[in-house]
Design a protein around this motif. Sequence first.
Motif, PDB file in Angstrom:
ATOM      1  N   LEU A   1       0.832  -1.208   0.000  1.00  0.00           N
ATOM      2  CA  LEU A   1       0.000   0.000   0.000  1.00  0.00           C
ATOM      3  C   LEU A   1       0.866   1.256   0.000  1.00  0.00           C
ATOM      4  CD1 LEU A   1      -2.931   1.085   0.166  1.00  0.00           C
ATOM      5  CD2 LEU A   1      -2.664   1.106   2.657  1.00  0.00           C
ATOM      6  N   MET A   2       1.921   1.260   0.819  1.00  0.00           N
ATOM      7  CA  MET A   2       2.818   2.406   0.898  1.00  0.00           C
ATOM      8  C   MET A   2       3.542   2.610  -0.444  1.00  0.00           C
ATOM      9  SD  MET A   2       5.754   3.206   3.740  1.00  0.00           S
ATOM     10  CE  MET A   2       6.818   1.861   3.239  1.00  0.00           C
TER      11      MET A   2
ATOM     12  N   LYS B   1       1.185   4.073  -3.013  1.00  0.00           N
ATOM     13  CA  LYS B   1       0.971   5.514  -2.823  1.00  0.00           C
ATOM     14  C   LYS B   1       2.164   6.324  -3.337  1.00  0.00           C
ATOM     15  CE  LYS B   1      -2.319   5.350   1.010  1.00  0.00           C
ATOM     16  NZ  LYS B   1      -2.585   5.685   2.424  1.00  0.00           N
TER      17      LYS B   1
ATOM     18  N   TYR C   1       1.589  11.441 -10.346  1.00  0.00           N
ATOM     19  CA  TYR C   1       0.798  12.683 -10.208  1.00  0.00           C
ATOM     20  C   TYR C   1       1.682  13.919 -10.385  1.00  0.00           C
ATOM     21  CZ  TYR C   1      -1.916  16.376  -7.938  1.00  0.00           C
ATOM     22  OH  TYR C   1      -2.552  17.553  -7.654  1.00  0.00           O
TER      23      TYR C   1
ATOM     24  N   ASP D   1       1.881   6.372  -7.070  1.00  0.00           N
ATOM     25  CA  ASP D   1       0.784   7.282  -7.434  1.00  0.00           C
ATOM     26  C   ASP D   1       1.234   8.742  -7.352  1.00  0.00           C
ATOM     27  OD1 ASP D   1      -1.969   7.661  -8.165  1.00  0.00           O
ATOM     28  OD2 ASP D   1      -2.292   8.408  -6.135  1.00  0.00           O
ATOM     29  N   LEU D   2       1.970   9.087  -6.286  1.00  0.00           N
ATOM     30  CA  LEU D   2       2.449  10.461  -6.111  1.00  0.00           C
ATOM     31  C   LEU D   2       3.464  10.836  -7.189  1.00  0.00           C
ATOM     32  CD1 LEU D   2       2.856  10.688  -2.226  1.00  0.00           C
ATOM     33  CD2 LEU D   2       1.291  12.031  -3.640  1.00  0.00           C
TER      34      LEU D   2
END
Length: 244
Positions: A186-187, A190, A197, A193-194
């Motif tokens: 999960l970490m 993220k 982004y 994803d960042l």
Amino acid sequence: MHAGLIFTILNWIFSFLKKFKRGNLLQAIIILCCLWFYALMSGLSASVIRAAVMFSLMTIGKLVNRSNNPINTIFSSAFVLLVYDPNFLFDPGFQLSYAAVLGIGFCYSKIRVLYGKKPKLIVSICDLINVSICAQLLTFPISIFYFNQFPSYFLVTNLIVIPIYTIIIFLLIALPPLNFVPFLSLMLGKIIDLLIYYNDIFMHFMDSLPYAVINNLVMDYIELCLLYAFNLLIIYGIYFKSKT
């Protein structure tokens, strides 16, 4: 670039197999299977097929103890693809892909000797600039011919985007094995994803700058041939260190 990173990682992960009998053969089979699985999953575009064929030839050459000449490997992969489908020759993706790799293959190492003894950080930055210029040298005439535009800030953009996407590729490869540890996966997800982004934000910012793209450039076949003749003479001068 993605296929190249995956090829490098696969070689590193399965290098331990060389210690065993017929380990080289097993390593080659695993690398070839993974490469072509990646090519299938990414849609078998001309650039991905080119990279997969090229790295497959390198793997097979290494297996039979043949030295790999990058230029020979590039042309061999093109020959294999054109035997399979001659229409690839008229595909802009195929043309851009091979133009970029040939530009890097001919000029990168020759230019690199000019700055190779600098501090590591400086060399890394110069490498990115070097690759960008070498690739652009043979691709920008095709880009102008087909798309009538030229990206003005490609050097600045590549300095940021290439390292980010390199990190993203490494993290994406690390993601499936960490699926068994929910917190870590999960970490990692993220973080990926960042990175995507903020990379998109940077790309939109670069695109919003004045003259980010020079549009309405028109080139006919004769001008395209003359520009390539000029560029090939530059490459000849760099490759053979010929001032004439």
